[in-house]
Scaffold this motif. Structure first.
Motif, PDB file in Angstrom:
ATOM      1  N   LEU A 162      31.387  53.047  44.069  1.00 60.24           N
ATOM      2  CA  LEU A 162      30.745  51.164  43.314  1.00 60.24           C
ATOM      3  C   LEU A 162      31.945  49.978  43.919  1.00 60.24           C
ATOM      4  CD1 LEU A 162      29.438  50.976  40.655  1.00 60.24           C
ATOM      5  CD2 LEU A 162      31.313  51.896  39.086  1.00 60.24           C
ATOM      6  N   GLU A 163      30.745  49.362  43.426  1.00 64.84           N
ATOM      7  CA  GLU A 163      31.098  48.361  44.367  1.00 64.84           C
ATOM      8  C   GLU A 163      30.545  46.716  44.115  1.00 64.84           C
ATOM      9  OE1 GLU A 163      31.541  47.902  48.293  1.00 64.84           O
ATOM     10  OE2 GLU A 163      33.022  46.234  49.181  1.00 64.84           O
ATOM     11  N   VAL A 164      31.790  45.670  43.504  1.00 67.68           N
ATOM     12  CA  VAL A 164      31.522  44.727  42.875  1.00 67.68           C
ATOM     13  C   VAL A 164      30.408  43.976  43.990  1.00 67.68           C
ATOM     14  CG1 VAL A 164      31.981  42.276  41.890  1.00 67.68           C
ATOM     15  CG2 VAL A 164      33.349  44.564  41.437  1.00 67.68           C
ATOM     16  N   GLN A 165      29.385  43.365  43.768  1.00 70.36           N
ATOM     17  CA  GLN A 165      29.156  42.190  44.977  1.00 70.36           C
ATOM     18  C   GLN A 165      28.944  40.393  44.628  1.00 70.36           C
ATOM     19  OE1 GLN A 165      26.313  43.911  46.748  1.00 70.36           O
ATOM     20  NE2 GLN A 165      28.355  45.539  46.119  1.00 70.36           N
ATOM     21  N   GLY A 166      29.341  40.359  46.213  1.00 74.01           N
ATOM     22  CA  GLY A 166      29.613  38.655  46.193  1.00 74.01           C
ATOM     23  C   GLY A 166      30.820  38.752  45.971  1.00 74.01           C
ATOM     24  N   GLU A 167      31.193  37.033  46.317  1.00 74.48           N
ATOM     25  CA  GLU A 167      32.148  36.514  46.334  1.00 74.48           C
ATOM     26  C   GLU A 167      32.631  36.315  44.347  1.00 74.48           C
ATOM     27  OE1 GLU A 167      34.446  35.839  48.356  1.00 74.48           O
ATOM     28  OE2 GLU A 167      32.824  37.109  49.924  1.00 74.48           O
ATOM     29  N   GLY A 214      37.845  29.428  30.351  1.00 72.61           N
ATOM     30  CA  GLY A 214      36.985  30.456  29.593  1.00 72.61           C
ATOM     31  C   GLY A 214      35.633  30.909  29.793  1.00 72.61           C
ATOM     32  N   ASP A 215      34.761  29.733  30.949  1.00 72.48           N
ATOM     33  CA  ASP A 215      33.711  29.838  31.422  1.00 72.48           C
ATOM     34  C   ASP A 215      33.437  31.441  32.505  1.00 72.48           C
ATOM     35  OD1 ASP A 215      34.513  28.660  33.395  1.00 72.48           O
ATOM     36  OD2 ASP A 215      33.380  27.510  33.074  1.00 72.48           O
ATOM     37  N   ARG A 216      35.104  32.125  32.978  1.00 76.54           N
ATOM     38  CA  ARG A 216      34.707  32.237  34.114  1.00 76.54           C
ATOM     39  C   ARG A 216      34.683  34.071  33.631  1.00 76.54           C
ATOM     40  NH1 ARG A 216      36.267  29.423  38.569  1.00 76.54           N
ATOM     41  NH2 ARG A 216      35.297  27.925  38.264  1.00 76.54           N
ATOM     42  N   THR A 217      33.785  34.821  33.910  1.00 74.22           N
ATOM     43  CA  THR A 217      34.032  36.528  33.435  1.00 74.22           C
ATOM     44  C   THR A 217      34.594  36.387  34.870  1.00 74.22           C
ATOM     45  OG1 THR A 217      31.489  36.537  33.307  1.00 74.22           O
ATOM     46  CG2 THR A 217      32.473  38.474  33.773  1.00 74.22           C
ATOM     47  N   VAL A 218      35.690  37.633  34.341  1.00 77.49           N
ATOM     48  CA  VAL A 218      37.199  37.512  35.519  1.00 77.49           C
ATOM     49  C   VAL A 218      36.956  39.045  36.140  1.00 77.49           C
ATOM     50  CG1 VAL A 218      39.286  38.353  35.747  1.00 77.49           C
ATOM     51  CG2 VAL A 218      38.850  35.977  34.395  1.00 77.49           C
ATOM     52  N   VAL A 219      36.391  39.655  36.497  1.00 73.20           N
ATOM     53  CA  VAL A 219      36.788  41.508  37.006  1.00 73.20           C
ATOM     54  C   VAL A 219      37.907  42.049  38.057  1.00 73.20           C
ATOM     55  CG1 VAL A 219      35.012  43.066  38.652  1.00 73.20           C
ATOM     56  CG2 VAL A 219      34.034  40.664  37.138  1.00 73.20           C
ATOM     57  N   ARG A 220      38.120  43.104  37.583  1.00 71.75           N
ATOM     58  CA  ARG A 220      39.243  43.701  38.016  1.00 71.75           C
ATOM     59  C   ARG A 220      38.805  44.833  38.378  1.00 71.75           C
ATOM     60  NH1 ARG A 220      44.524  42.289  39.261  1.00 71.75           N
ATOM     61  NH2 ARG A 220      45.435  44.392  40.145  1.00 71.75           N
ATOM     62  N   SER A 221      39.071  44.909  39.877  1.00 70.92           N
ATOM     63  CA  SER A 221      38.552  46.031  40.047  1.00 70.92           C
ATOM     64  C   SER A 221      39.991  47.655  40.666  1.00 70.92           C
ATOM     65  CB  SER A 221      38.012  46.488  41.733  1.00 70.92           C
ATOM     66  OG  SER A 221      36.441  45.715  41.318  1.00 70.92           O
ATOM     67  N   LEU A 222      40.153  48.297  40.225  1.00 69.71           N
ATOM     68  CA  LEU A 222      41.081  49.899  41.091  1.00 69.71           C
ATOM     69  C   LEU A 222      41.407  50.168  41.242  1.00 69.71           C
ATOM     70  CD1 LEU A 222      42.066  49.261  36.657  1.00 69.71           C
ATOM     71  CD2 LEU A 222      43.058  47.942  38.401  1.00 69.71           C
ATOM     72  N   VAL A 223      41.728  51.582  41.551  1.00 67.52           N
ATOM     73  CA  VAL A 223      41.194  52.699  42.032  1.00 67.52           C
ATOM     74  C   VAL A 223      42.640  53.634  40.920  1.00 67.52           C
ATOM     75  CG1 VAL A 223      41.237  54.708  44.300  1.00 67.52           C
ATOM     76  CG2 VAL A 223      40.759  52.252  44.357  1.00 67.52           C
ATOM     77  N   LEU A 224      42.219  54.306  40.402  1.00 70.60           N
ATOM     78  CA  LEU A 224      42.930  55.166  39.399  1.00 70.60           C
ATOM     79  C   LEU A 224      42.649  56.322  40.102  1.00 70.60           C
ATOM     80  CD1 LEU A 224      42.240  53.930  35.633  1.00 70.60           C
ATOM     81  CD2 LEU A 224      43.965  52.835  37.513  1.00 70.60           C
ATOM     82  N   PRO A 225      43.385  57.275  40.012  1.00 72.89           N
ATOM     83  CA  PRO A 225      43.687  58.438  39.606  1.00 72.89           C
ATOM     84  C   PRO A 225      42.638  59.077  39.133  1.00 72.89           C
ATOM     85  CG  PRO A 225      46.011  57.981  39.840  1.00 72.89           C
ATOM     86  CD  PRO A 225      45.055  56.829  38.999  1.00 72.89           C
ATOM     87  N   GLY A 226      41.701  60.301  39.383  1.00 74.57           N
ATOM     88  CA  GLY A 226      40.752  60.637  38.656  1.00 74.57           C
ATOM     89  C   GLY A 226      41.000  60.847  37.167  1.00 74.57           C
ATOM     90  N   GLU A 227      42.480  61.786  37.162  1.00 72.40           N
ATOM     91  CA  GLU A 227      43.292  62.409  36.205  1.00 72.40           C
ATOM     92  C   GLU A 227      43.004  61.409  34.452  1.00 72.40           C
ATOM     93  OE1 GLU A 227      44.669  63.127  38.530  1.00 72.40           O
ATOM     94  OE2 GLU A 227      46.785  62.764  38.297  1.00 72.40           O
ATOM     95  N   HIS A 228      43.552  59.515  35.761  1.00 69.08           N
ATOM     96  CA  HIS A 228      44.251  59.175  34.161  1.00 69.08           C
ATOM     97  C   HIS A 228      42.512  58.325  33.753  1.00 69.08           C
ATOM     98  CE1 HIS A 228      48.250  58.830  36.282  1.00 69.08           C
ATOM     99  NE2 HIS A 228      47.974  59.614  34.762  1.00 69.08           N
ATOM    100  N   ALA A 269      38.131  41.220  42.687  1.00 68.33           N
ATOM    101  CA  ALA A 269      36.880  41.826  42.415  1.00 68.33           C
ATOM    102  C   ALA A 269      36.439  42.416  43.514  1.00 68.33           C
ATOM    103  CB  ALA A 269      35.950  41.443  42.296  1.00 68.33           C
ATOM    104  N   GLY A 270      36.079  44.165  44.028  1.00 63.99           N
ATOM    105  CA  GLY A 270      35.624  44.833  45.083  1.00 63.99           C
ATOM    106  C   GLY A 270      35.314  46.211  45.052  1.00 63.99           C
ATOM    107  N   GLY A 271      35.879  47.160  45.956  1.00 65.16           N
ATOM    108  CA  GLY A 271      35.716  48.580  45.628  1.00 65.16           C
ATOM    109  C   GLY A 271      36.088  49.301  44.782  1.00 65.16           C
ATOM    110  N   GLY A 272      36.251  50.065  44.555  1.00 67.66           N
ATOM    111  CA  GLY A 272      36.979  50.763  43.225  1.00 67.66           C
ATOM    112  C   GLY A 272      36.641  52.070  41.992  1.00 67.66           C
TER     113      GLY A 272
END
Ligand code: 6A9
Length: 812
Positions: A162-167, A214-228, A269-272
């Motif tokens: 699963l990956e966010v597209q674009g810059e 205020g007008d920005r949508t922020v995306v934070r992509s993370l890689v979390l351990p499955g159980e979290h 933003a990216g993969g995660g």
């Protein structure tokens, strides 16, 4: 659309069956159910949580809250359904498991009403596409420029990308839509778009990083351990904390930027496997989350979503009034709205649960009986217990209450499925199958299913462990027998009725006249029912060696295992008074009634399936149960059925606490219309100084010394499931020739209106359905937003009042 698709598939399959195969059609049902029931708000513990009906995969959840003060984020952040928040009602106003619906959340604390419209669009071979429109409308009493932070949590569990597209604008946040692309073996390739949507964004004169605009949508992509991954709120809070730390040194109290600007995620933003999407609004807003399955072809757009929401809503309204044809005096708009909400919350409360559960198979002595040790929950006691995580299990089920009991309860489920079966018999059978898939080789199904860490996090340790010799009333038999009756009825029914049925969206509905097909389901489930029945008769057997009555050639007598001095949780009527002190020789009349009820159902099903050799044996059991109910449990003196125990002279002694338990043979339909004892039972039901109240039947007689005492859970309050059973039995007696027909009519009519009026009034006043109702005031009490069996009120409104003046004749 699913209806059309299914009808086409059915037509094709029927064509194929010319060459001989019902199997084609049956497989087709399975495939189409998997397709059209794949997605849903199947995380009912969340205000809005969408997931597929499979162990792992993509799931999403909504979070929101005001950001006016620095404390708001702690106090008003919404994610899991909670009781007692300043929310004036929430839930599905309309919902259909195949197409979707709309939920409204009246969030007074945040001064905003949130609607979540959810729609499903079929296509391709991975369960189709879906979309959610999230809309916030600032409430009248709240300033228009109130700031809100909205988070959307997207997680991919198990294998998959699963990956966010674009810059994301050089780490400054997104200005328009945000697109993610994903793929997994179960879901194929797919796209998730979070649209820019509409609404004002706050402005600030602070010199601060552009990502905090205020007008920005922020995306934070993370890689979390499955159980979290399931711990979404802590995940968001941790990210917010990190981002606060970054700015807090730069400012003093005077120069501190406003809260909405402080609590911004750091863009990355990216993969995660987890993606946090954050938006900030000033006042009302709207945006879409659109999941498009690649195999379905064209991606959905917001225009499509608008159209689908409208069509789904129109279809729901139409279908609701044809499926639940509300009768006088409830055939008006306000009851229709109420009925839609009650039903939609029930069906919209269906969830998919998966994971391990705690089971103790040691059969240790200390769990056997009334041993105090069982209730001991000190660390040492827990360590002594041989509980083990078993599984993984999966369960597709409705839940009693989203905020408080967001998991499956065995005997509740039979009641949940009564209204759902009228709406969608295929969905109903999927739920039934799912429960029976959790049965072990002995025939035991855990009473309460607490699957996985998320479900367990809601349950105190002493309630988590399930014991394989503990029962719970087998209410799913009601549903299976009802299905069988539908098959039988439809087979010989007039075409007009078939036409109404074929509006349903499933093959079983469209083909109820096909006994062969329905018979397949019954043939497959019958051995499981039989296994469960044998388990009941073996493990819950009562000890009647003590009785030296010649009449007892058969040993039919039962005792709930695992009661304590104060509680018999397994019976479902937790603190209802039972013999004191507990005795291994005691016998429970409700349990024997349930076994009698199972026996009768099995006879009917075996008869429909033509399994003659089973029937003789079952009939013998039923005969013995009916006789022993009277011999062992009827009190002529009290005019009702009672539990029994062994008294100090080692004699059989009845222990009578008039109330729900005293009615059980009647409640499960084991009493004949001309039985003189029935007259006494109806007297008890109708007596205002005992059970009858303006708000429904009290659980315990007003005259019982224990009325309203101690915990007072099942010792006076009015409960819907038992009232519903009483009402349907009154209807049965009222519409058959017999000496008590007239009396039953009067009681039926009064009880029907008392129940509906009570639940309605409380719903109007509080915005919620409740777990139980106060017999004096009618006020809803205990668990709020109890949308499980209380929803039976929909069925009750659709039951016709009986004409008491008309000459008595068979109205069925
Ligand atoms: C306690 C507390 C967050 C009790 O509706 C489910 C059941 C019924 O089956 C039963 O007949 N309810 C009735 O007497 C609720 C049971 C809740 C038990 C779990 C844990 C969780 O606190």
């Amino acid at each position: 659309k699913f209806a059309q698709l299914l009808a086409t598939a059915a037509a094709l399959a029927v064509g194929a069956s010319a060459t001989g195969s019902e199997t084609v059609l049956i497989n087709e049902i399975g495939r189409l159910n998997n397709q059209s029931l794949l997605w849903g708000p199947y995380k009912p513990n969340l205000y809005f949580g969408v997931r597929p009906r499979m162990p792992q995969g993509l799931w999403t959840g909504l979070m929101w809250g005001r950001a006016e003060t620095y404390m708001d984020i702690q106090q008003l952040f919404r994610y899991t359904c909670e009781q007692g928040q300043d929310i004036h009602g929430y839930g599905w106003d309309e919902y259909d498991a195949r197409t979707g619906g709309v939920q409204t959340i009246h969030d007074e604390g945040n001064g905003i009403d949130i609607t979540t419209s959810f729609i499903k669009v079929p296509g391709g071979n991975h369960g189709g596409s879906w979309a959610a429109r999230i809309k916030g409308t600032v409430r009248d009493d709240t300033p228009d420029d109130t700031k809100y932070l909205v988070h959307y949590y997207i997680a991919q569990e198990g294998l998959g990308d699963l990956e966010v597209q674009g810059e994301d604008g050089d780490g400054l946040g997104f200005e328009g839509d945000v697109t993610l692309k994903g793929s997994s073996s179960a879901l194929g390739d797919y796209t998730v778009v979070i649209t820019e949507g509409s609404g004002n964004h706050p402005e600030s004169d602070h010199e601060i990083s552009a990502s905090r605009r205020g007008d920005r949508t922020v995306v934070r992509s993370l890689v979390l351990p499955g159980e979290h991954i399931w711990q979404a709120k802590p995940a968001v809070f941790q990210q917010l904390q990190e981002s606060i730390q970054e700015v807090q040194q730069q400012y003093t109290d005077e120069t501190l930027p406003p809260p909405w600007q402080i609590y911004r995620l750091k863009p990355q933003a990216g993969g995660g496997n987890v993606h946090l999407i954050q938006k900030v609004f000033e006042g009302s807003f709207e945006f879409d989350v659109i999941f498009s399955s690649a195999s379905a072809g064209k991606e959905l757009t917001s225009q499509d979503v608008t159209r689908e929401i409208k069509e789904t809503s129109e279809a729901f309204a139409q279908r609701f009034s044809s499926v639940f044809d509300l009768k006088k005096p409830y055939n008006t708009d306000k009851y229709q709205k109420f009925g839609k909400s009650m039903f939609s919350n029930l069906i919209g409360g269906i969830g998919y649960f998966q994971g391990h559960q705690l089971i103790d198979r040691s059969y240790a002595d200390e769990y056997e009986e009334e041993n105090e040790g069982f209730w001991d929950d000190t660390a040492e006691a827990r360590a002594r217990k041989a509980q083990q995580l078993e599984g993984p299990y999966e369960l597709f089920t409705s839940v009693p209450s989203r905020p408080f009991f967001p998991r499956g309860f065995f005997w509740d489920e039979g009641f949940h499925l009564i209204p759902i079966a009228d709406w969608d018999i295929d969905l109903t059978l999927e739920v039934v199958k799912s429960w029976y898939n959790t049965m072990d080789s002995d025939g035991w199904i855990p009473r309460e299913q607490i699957l996985g860490p998320e479900a367990r996090s809601k349950v105190p340790a002493e309630f988590q462990v399930q014991y394989p010799h503990y029962a719970n009333p087998p209410t799913l038999f009601l549903i299976i027998e009802d299905f069988m009756e539908r098959l039988r009825g439809a087979n010989g029914s007039a075409p007009a009725e078939k036409e109404t049925l074929s509006q349903g969206q499933t093959l079983y509905n469209a083909h109820l006249d096909n006994l062969e097909l329905g018979g397949d389901f019954l043939r497959k489930i019958y051995p499981l029912l039989r296994r469960q029945y044998d388990w009941f008769r073996k493990t819950q057997k009562g000890n009647i060696k003590a009785y030296d009555r010649e009449a007892f050639s058969s040993k039919e007598a039962y005792r709930w295992k695992g009661r304590s001095e104060t509680h018999c949780l397994t019976s479902g009527l937790d603190d209802y008074p039972r013999p004191q002190p507990p005795h291994p020789g005691e016998l429970h009349v409700d349990l024997m009634s349930w076994v009698g009820f199972m026996t009768k159902s099995l006879i009917n099903i075996a008869d429909a399936l033509g399994i003659a050799d089973e029937i003789a044996e079952l009939k013998k059991n039923l005969f013995a149960i009916e006789r022993n109910l009277d011999d062992l449990h009827w009190s002529e003196k009290d005019g009702c059925y009672c539990d029994a125990t062994i008294d100090e002279y080692e004699e059989h002694a009845l222990v009578c606490h008039k109330g729900y338990i005293s009615l059980f043979p009647f409640l499960v339909g084991l009493m004949k219309p001309d039985d003189a004892k029935l007259g006494k039972i109806l007297d008890l039901v109708g007596d205002e100084s005992h059970l009858f109240s303006p708000h429904g039947l009290r659980s315990l007689s007003k005259q019982d010394p224990l009325y309203g005492t101690e915990e007072n859970y099942w010792r006076s309050p009015v409960w819907m499931p038992i009232n519903y059973m009483a009402l349907t039995q009154l209807h049965r007696i009222a519409t058959q020739e017999g000496p008590f027909q007239g009396k039953a009519r009067g009681l039926y009519n009064k009880l029907r209106t008392n129940l509906v009026d009570t639940v309605f009034k409380s719903w109007e006043e509080t915005g919620f359905a409740w777990e139980q109702y106060n017999p004096e005031t009618g006020a809803g009490q205990r668990t709020q937003h109890f949308t499980g069996w209380t929803s039976l009120v929909v069925k009750i409104m659709a039951m016709a009042p009986l004409d008491e003046a008309a000459p008595i004749r068979d109205e069925l």
